[in-house]
Design a protein around this motif. Sequence first.
Motif, short mmCIF file in Angstrom:
data_model
loop_
_atom_site.label_atom_id
_atom_site.label_comp_id
_atom_site.label_asym_id
_atom_site.label_seq_id
_atom_site.Cartn_x
_atom_site.Cartn_y
_atom_site.Cartn_z
N PHE A 25 4.87 -13.10 -7.10
CA PHE A 25 3.74 -13.96 -5.78
C PHE A 25 4.02 -13.21 -5.50
CE2 PHE A 25 4.83 -17.73 -8.59
CZ PHE A 25 2.87 -18.26 -9.07
N SER A 26 5.06 -13.24 -4.87
CA SER A 26 4.20 -11.95 -3.19
C SER A 26 3.92 -10.53 -3.31
CB SER A 26 5.99 -11.31 -2.43
OG SER A 26 6.40 -12.99 -2.14
N LEU A 27 4.38 -9.93 -4.09
CA LEU A 27 3.36 -8.42 -4.77
C LEU A 27 1.99 -8.83 -5.23
CD1 LEU A 27 4.41 -5.69 -6.52
CD2 LEU A 27 4.63 -7.41 -8.67
N LEU A 28 1.75 -10.22 -5.88
CA LEU A 28 0.20 -10.52 -6.64
C LEU A 28 -0.37 -10.51 -5.09
CD1 LEU A 28 -0.83 -10.93 -8.86
CD2 LEU A 28 -0.99 -13.43 -8.69
N ILE A 72 -8.40 4.37 2.70
CA ILE A 72 -7.89 4.70 2.56
C ILE A 72 -5.89 4.66 2.90
CG2 ILE A 72 -6.21 7.44 2.04
CD1 ILE A 72 -8.56 8.54 2.03
N LEU A 73 -6.60 3.92 4.27
CA LEU A 73 -4.78 2.90 4.88
C LEU A 73 -4.95 1.95 4.43
CD1 LEU A 73 -5.90 3.94 8.90
CD2 LEU A 73 -3.94 4.37 6.50
N SER A 74 -5.83 1.14 3.92
CA SER A 74 -5.18 0.00 3.01
C SER A 74 -4.83 0.34 1.51
CB SER A 74 -7.07 -1.04 3.05
OG SER A 74 -7.82 -0.17 1.74
N LEU A 75 -4.94 1.42 1.09
CA LEU A 75 -4.34 1.71 -0.05
C LEU A 75 -2.82 1.59 0.18
CD1 LEU A 75 -7.12 3.67 -2.78
CD2 LEU A 75 -6.06 1.33 -2.97
N ILE A 76 -2.95 2.51 0.54
CA ILE A 76 -1.54 3.48 1.64
C ILE A 76 -0.81 1.64 1.86
CG2 ILE A 76 -0.04 4.37 3.16
CD1 ILE A 76 -2.71 6.43 2.97
N PHE A 77 -0.86 0.66 2.80
CA PHE A 77 -0.05 -0.27 3.00
C PHE A 77 -0.47 -1.29 2.41
CE2 PHE A 77 -1.51 1.22 8.11
CZ PHE A 77 -0.49 1.84 8.20
N SER A 78 -1.34 -1.48 1.41
CA SER A 78 -0.50 -2.96 0.07
C SER A 78 0.15 -2.26 -0.43
CB SER A 78 -1.97 -2.92 -0.15
OG SER A 78 -3.23 -3.35 0.50
N VAL A 79 0.02 -0.82 -1.45
CA VAL A 79 1.03 -0.85 -2.49
C VAL A 79 2.64 -0.49 -1.77
CG1 VAL A 79 1.56 1.64 -3.71
CG2 VAL A 79 -0.97 0.77 -3.62
N SER A 80 2.52 0.04 -0.32
CA SER A 80 4.08 -0.03 0.13
C SER A 80 4.57 -1.69 0.10
CB SER A 80 3.62 0.64 1.19
OG SER A 80 5.03 0.93 2.77
N ALA A 81 3.61 -2.43 0.80
CA ALA A 81 3.62 -3.44 1.50
C ALA A 81 4.37 -4.38 -0.50
CB ALA A 81 3.05 -4.70 1.66
N ALA A 82 3.59 -4.20 -1.25
CA ALA A 82 3.44 -4.92 -2.66
C ALA A 82 5.25 -3.89 -3.18
CB ALA A 82 2.90 -4.10 -3.77
N VAL A 83 5.73 -2.86 -3.00
CA VAL A 83 6.72 -2.23 -3.15
C VAL A 83 7.74 -3.07 -2.39
CG1 VAL A 83 8.21 0.38 -3.35
CG2 VAL A 83 5.59 -0.14 -4.37
N LYS A 84 8.02 -2.95 -1.33
CA LYS A 84 8.64 -4.19 -0.55
C LYS A 84 8.75 -5.32 -0.90
CE LYS A 84 9.64 -0.91 2.79
NZ LYS A 84 10.46 -0.32 3.20
N ALA A 85 7.71 -5.89 -1.24
CA ALA A 85 7.43 -7.14 -1.39
C ALA A 85 8.48 -7.27 -3.09
CB ALA A 85 6.46 -7.93 -2.24
N SER A 86 8.43 -6.64 -3.92
CA SER A 86 8.69 -6.26 -6.05
C SER A 86 10.66 -6.34 -4.87
CB SER A 86 8.09 -5.13 -6.30
OG SER A 86 8.55 -4.36 -6.15
#
Length: 131
Positions: free
Chosen positions: A33-36, A102-116
């Motif tokens: 859910f956090s990743l989502l 570009i920053l939104s993509l980088i930060f969102s993917v980084s956050a998703a990886v951390k959450a997973s």
Amino acid sequence: MSQNTVKSGFSQESNANDRSNSIIDVSKEEKNFSLLAHILGLFTGIVGPLILWIIKKDTSSFIEKHTREALNFQITLLFAYVVSWILSFALIGFFILPIVFILSLIFSVSAAVKASNGIEYSYPLTIRLVK
């Protein structure tokens, strides 16, 4: 191996205020859910994280923290896109818009990886309106 090192290899000797790399024992459902929340932010803007935050904020503190962070980041992005759009009339915004994207993509993917991985994450450069 010293006493201050946990099995995962991360040292426990960190600043108490630095929560961005703290590993928490959470269930797979909480991680998903956090990743989502972070991934939905890429596709739905504020709407996806807001709905998840409203529905899931009372079920888990881990989910609540990640959905709140994703929501605050999406609100900050909305402000950045509006400012960029306004500045595009002076031709400056045309340079800022791709940088924000570009920053939104980088930060969102980084956050998703951390959450997973079960790690708390705080977006940089974020206005935290939702507490």
